[in-house]
Design an enzyme around this catalytic site. Structure first.
Site, PDB file in Angstrom:
ATOM      1  N   GLY A 210      81.027 -39.163 -32.438  1.00 32.90           N
ATOM      2  CA  GLY A 210      81.935 -40.485 -32.683  1.00 32.90           C
ATOM      3  C   GLY A 210      82.862 -40.276 -33.791  1.00 32.90           C
ATOM      4  O   GLY A 210      83.013 -41.274 -34.573  1.00 32.90           O
ATOM      5  N   ALA A 211      83.449 -39.153 -33.797  1.00 34.98           N
ATOM      6  CA  ALA A 211      84.309 -38.818 -34.764  1.00 34.98           C
ATOM      7  C   ALA A 211      85.892 -39.167 -34.488  1.00 34.98           C
ATOM      8  O   ALA A 211      86.673 -38.690 -35.294  1.00 34.98           O
ATOM      9  CB  ALA A 211      84.564 -37.313 -35.362  1.00 34.98           C
TER      10      ALA A 211
ATOM     11  N   GLY B 262      86.623 -44.443 -37.137  1.00 33.08           N
ATOM     12  CA  GLY B 262      85.740 -45.224 -38.146  1.00 33.08           C
ATOM     13  C   GLY B 262      85.059 -44.292 -39.135  1.00 33.08           C
ATOM     14  O   GLY B 262      85.531 -43.465 -39.640  1.00 33.08           O
ATOM     15  N   ILE B 263      83.715 -44.760 -39.436  1.00 32.29           N
ATOM     16  CA  ILE B 263      82.958 -43.815 -40.234  1.00 32.29           C
ATOM     17  C   ILE B 263      82.769 -42.224 -39.848  1.00 32.29           C
ATOM     18  O   ILE B 263      82.966 -41.344 -40.745  1.00 32.29           O
ATOM     19  CB  ILE B 263      81.595 -44.387 -40.257  1.00 32.29           C
ATOM     20  CG1 ILE B 263      81.573 -46.023 -40.755  1.00 32.29           C
ATOM     21  CG2 ILE B 263      80.617 -43.519 -41.191  1.00 32.29           C
ATOM     22  CD1 ILE B 263      80.381 -46.452 -40.511  1.00 32.29           C
ATOM     23  N   GLY B 264      82.881 -42.001 -38.309  1.00 33.98           N
ATOM     24  CA  GLY B 264      82.554 -40.758 -37.975  1.00 33.98           C
ATOM     25  C   GLY B 264      84.007 -39.859 -38.315  1.00 33.98           C
ATOM     26  O   GLY B 264      83.741 -38.692 -38.805  1.00 33.98           O
TER      27      GLY B 264
ATOM     28  N   SER C 246      71.197 -48.318 -39.371  1.00 36.21           N
ATOM     29  CA  SER C 246      71.908 -49.497 -39.773  1.00 36.21           C
ATOM     30  C   SER C 246      70.669 -50.544 -40.676  1.00 36.21           C
ATOM     31  O   SER C 246      69.494 -50.277 -40.285  1.00 36.21           O
ATOM     32  CB  SER C 246      72.594 -50.391 -38.835  1.00 36.21           C
ATOM     33  OG  SER C 246      72.563 -51.767 -38.962  1.00 36.21           O
TER      34      SER C 246
ATOM     35  N   TYR D 101      70.842 -54.322 -30.250  1.00 39.40           N
ATOM     36  CA  TYR D 101      71.588 -53.306 -31.146  1.00 39.40           C
ATOM     37  C   TYR D 101      70.319 -53.181 -32.112  1.00 39.40           C
ATOM     38  O   TYR D 101      70.218 -51.755 -32.865  1.00 39.40           O
ATOM     39  CB  TYR D 101      72.808 -53.897 -31.757  1.00 39.40           C
ATOM     40  CG  TYR D 101      73.382 -53.102 -32.855  1.00 39.40           C
ATOM     41  CD1 TYR D 101      74.180 -51.832 -32.548  1.00 39.40           C
ATOM     42  CD2 TYR D 101      73.180 -53.717 -34.087  1.00 39.40           C
ATOM     43  CE1 TYR D 101      74.691 -51.243 -33.622  1.00 39.40           C
ATOM     44  CE2 TYR D 101      73.996 -52.833 -35.162  1.00 39.40           C
ATOM     45  CZ  TYR D 101      74.612 -51.678 -34.863  1.00 39.40           C
ATOM     46  OH  TYR D 101      75.140 -50.819 -35.789  1.00 39.40           O
TER      47      TYR D 101
HETATM   48  N1  LIG Z   1      80.652 -50.684 -39.023  1.00 39.20           N
HETATM   49  C1  LIG Z   1      79.707 -50.994 -39.547  1.00 39.20           C
HETATM   50  O1  LIG Z   1      79.762 -52.047 -40.484  1.00 39.20           O
HETATM   51  C2  LIG Z   1      78.300 -50.283 -39.487  1.00 39.20           C
HETATM   52  C3  LIG Z   1      77.038 -50.602 -40.024  1.00 39.20           C
HETATM   53  C4  LIG Z   1      75.721 -50.345 -39.978  1.00 39.20           C
HETATM   54  C5  LIG Z   1      75.698 -49.117 -38.982  1.00 39.20           C
HETATM   55  N2  LIG Z   1      76.814 -48.421 -38.369  1.00 39.20           N
HETATM   56  C6  LIG Z   1      76.750 -47.450 -37.463  1.00 39.20           C
HETATM   57  O2  LIG Z   1      77.823 -46.496 -38.040  1.00 39.20           O
HETATM   58  C7  LIG Z   1      78.008 -45.648 -36.919  1.00 39.20           C
HETATM   59  C8  LIG Z   1      79.561 -45.642 -36.646  1.00 39.20           C
HETATM   60  O3  LIG Z   1      80.200 -46.831 -36.268  1.00 39.20           O
HETATM   61  P1  LIG Z   1      81.528 -47.175 -36.838  1.00 39.20           P
HETATM   62  O4  LIG Z   1      81.326 -48.511 -37.516  1.00 39.20           O
HETATM   63  O5  LIG Z   1      82.483 -46.247 -37.447  1.00 39.20           O
HETATM   64  O6  LIG Z   1      82.359 -47.958 -35.361  1.00 39.20           O
HETATM   65  P2  LIG Z   1      83.420 -47.305 -34.416  1.00 39.20           P
HETATM   66  O7  LIG Z   1      84.656 -47.183 -35.192  1.00 39.20           O
HETATM   67  O8  LIG Z   1      83.290 -48.293 -33.351  1.00 39.20           O
HETATM   68  O9  LIG Z   1      83.127 -45.912 -34.182  1.00 39.20           O
HETATM   69  C9  LIG Z   1      81.946 -45.471 -33.115  1.00 39.20           C
HETATM   70  C10 LIG Z   1      82.126 -44.181 -32.694  1.00 39.20           C
HETATM   71  O10 LIG Z   1      81.398 -43.896 -31.588  1.00 39.20           O
HETATM   72  C11 LIG Z   1      81.909 -43.566 -30.288  1.00 39.20           C
HETATM   73  N3  LIG Z   1      81.147 -43.590 -29.116  1.00 39.20           N
HETATM   74  C12 LIG Z   1      81.119 -45.107 -28.468  1.00 39.20           C
HETATM   75  N4  LIG Z   1      80.664 -45.027 -27.368  1.00 39.20           N
HETATM   76  C13 LIG Z   1      80.626 -43.539 -27.343  1.00 39.20           C
HETATM   77  C14 LIG Z   1      79.855 -42.874 -26.099  1.00 39.20           C
HETATM   78  N5  LIG Z   1      79.320 -43.338 -24.888  1.00 39.20           N
HETATM   79  N6  LIG Z   1      79.910 -41.472 -26.256  1.00 39.20           N
HETATM   80  C15 LIG Z   1      80.345 -41.066 -27.415  1.00 39.20           C
HETATM   81  N7  LIG Z   1      80.929 -41.550 -28.409  1.00 39.20           N
HETATM   82  C16 LIG Z   1      80.852 -42.822 -28.340  1.00 39.20           C
HETATM   83  C17 LIG Z   1      83.125 -44.278 -30.504  1.00 39.20           C
HETATM   84  O11 LIG Z   1      84.223 -43.723 -29.488  1.00 39.20           O
HETATM   85  P3  LIG Z   1      85.613 -44.600 -29.041  1.00 39.20           P
HETATM   86  O12 LIG Z   1      86.652 -44.203 -29.962  1.00 39.20           O
HETATM   87  O13 LIG Z   1      85.815 -43.585 -27.812  1.00 39.20           O
HETATM   88  O14 LIG Z   1      85.057 -45.881 -28.660  1.00 39.20           O
HETATM   89  C18 LIG Z   1      83.706 -44.038 -31.878  1.00 39.20           C
HETATM   90  O15 LIG Z   1      84.071 -42.646 -32.056  1.00 39.20           O
HETATM   91  C19 LIG Z   1      77.545 -46.224 -35.529  1.00 39.20           C
HETATM   92  O16 LIG Z   1      76.133 -45.728 -35.333  1.00 39.20           O
HETATM   93  C20 LIG Z   1      77.104 -47.827 -35.951  1.00 39.20           C
HETATM   94  O17 LIG Z   1      76.029 -48.189 -35.352  1.00 39.20           O
HETATM   95  C21 LIG Z   1      77.980 -49.087 -38.440  1.00 39.20           C
END
Ligand SMILES: NC(=O)c1ccc[n+]([C@@H]2O[C@H](COP(=O)([O-])OP(=O)(O)OC[C@H]3O[C@@H](n4cnc5c(N)ncnc54)[C@H](OP(=O)(O)O)[C@@H]3O)[C@@H](O)[C@H]2O)c1
Length: 319
Positions: free
Chosen positions: A40-41, A44-46, A169, A191
């Site tokens: 998921g890079a 966002g965070i990735g 999370s 979730y």
């Molecule tokens: N943001 C927050 O406040 C927060 C808080 C706690 C935990 N987290 C955790 O942090 C992690 C990163 O999330 P983020 O906040 O950076 O969200 P994000 O920006 O939505 O990034 C999520 C990443 O996961 C990828 N992904 C989604 N579905 C997928 C699939 N079927 N196969 C492979 N990759 C997939 C997305 O790809 P696409 O670009 O193609 O959609 C995107 O690269 C997650 O595990 C989330 O639960 C986030």
């Protein structure tokens, strides 16, 4: 008028508090020669995690579901860091076939894996199922990464000391592993369930891999302004807009993942939970060893892990 002013002052105070309390990774470990996979890079965070590891010289594999977004992330990272050892391999966590294919592709080009960062995640507002018959959020957030990690253990063993970083999370506190794949939970509960699975899995895997030199830890990145909370409903959009300005930036949200990937301070630490680049306490539910063992066998069954795959993961022989 005064009421509005007070709200602005309170919100600004929260923002300042968040800025001051956000953990930063100040460790300057160089990652040259290290092979790192970040799922998921594409954003966002990735993306921020991958960018920093590329800056440090790692040989990076961007694992995401969209070819276009994946290649774009690679181009961007190469342009910013001048590190050319970055590439994209397709990984769609909603397909167990895709996970197995990803592992085969990686194995064909790399002998070892130093760091696996299970970052990809999603909030799915519908109760759709994948081609494997599993709830979509459960598979993206937990079962896909579960299978991926288990299949990559032999490569992690080859690189030992090596690391698995699992992005969970604070929502794990509200999770349960009961009726995980039943579809009876609402999407927020679901979730939270997947995030509890992340922590239980990290602890169970750390136990199973004790003595192998592979450290497994999970983390909470905090509230981060990413596309995770994007939703189609207008109400949620307004809520997100309001909250976004007070969340961490993705670069700030990536700090604990980076810390767990590079820090020598956690060389001997495994099975723990981190927040803001510090050891933290996961909820009491995450410490339930019986639940972790039960979750492992449910997971093994749901992803149809074969005895051969299990042997490759837990045998002492390094392939
Ligand atoms: N943001 C927050 O406040 C927060 C808080 C706690 C935990 N987290 C955790 O942090 C992690 C990163 O999330 P983020 O906040 O950076 O969200 P994000 O920006 O939505 O990034 C999520 C990443 O996961 C990828 N992904 C989604 N579905 C997928 C699939 N079927 N196969 C492979 N990759 C997939 C997305 O790809 P696409 O670009 O193609 O959609 C995107 O690269 C997650 O595990 C989330 O639960 C986030």
């Amino acid at each position: 008028m005064w009421f509005l002013l007070w709200i602005i002052i309170v919100l600004l105070s929260i923002k300042i508090f968040n800025k001051l309390s956000t953990g930063r990774c100040y460790i300057d470990t160089v990652m040259s020669g290290k092979v790192v996979v970040v799922t998921g890079a594409s954003g966002g965070i990735g993306f921020e995690t991958a960018l920093e590891l590329a800056r440090r010289g790692a040989k990076l594999i961007i694992a995401c579901r969209s070819h276009e977004k994946g290649e774009r992330a690679v181009r961007k990272i190469v342009k910013i860091t001048k590190n050319k050892r970055i590439r994209f391999i397709h990984l769609d966590l909603t397909s167990l076939k895709s996970v197995r294919k990803f592992v085969e592709e990686l194995k064909a080009t790399e002998v070892k894996l130093d760091v696996l960062i299970n970052n990809a995640g999603a909030i799915c507002t519908t109760r759709d199922r994948t081609e494997d018959g599993i709830l979509k959020d459960l598979q993206i957030n937990y079962l896909g990464p579960y299978l991926l990690t288990v299949l990559l253990v032999p490569m992690l063993k080859n690189a030992a000391p090596s690391r698995v970083v699992v992005v969970s999370s604070s929502w794990h506190k509200f999770g349960t592993i009961e009726d995980l794949n039943s579809g009876k939970h609402g999407y927020i509960q679901s979730y939270a369930n997947t995030k509890l699975c992340n922590v239980l899995f990290s602890k169970e895997l750390a136990r199973r891999l004790e003595g192998t030199g592979i450290e497994v830890n999970s983390l909470n990145p905090g509230q981060v302004n990413t596309s995770l909370y994007r939703s189609s409903t207008v109400l949620e959009k307004i809520r997100s807009l309001l909250l976004y300005s007070f969340f961490k930036t993705p670069e700030e949200g990536a700090q604990t993942s980076i810390y767990l990937a590079v820090s020598h301070e956690c060389d001997q630490i495994s099975g723990e939970y981190f927040e803001d680049c510090r050891l933290s306490k996961a909820s009491y539910k995450a410490h339930d060893e019986e639940a972790a063992a039960k979750l492992w066998s449910i997971s093994q069954e749901l992803v149809k892990l074969t005895p051969d795959e299990m042997d490759a993961c837990f045998s002492k022989v390094i392939s």
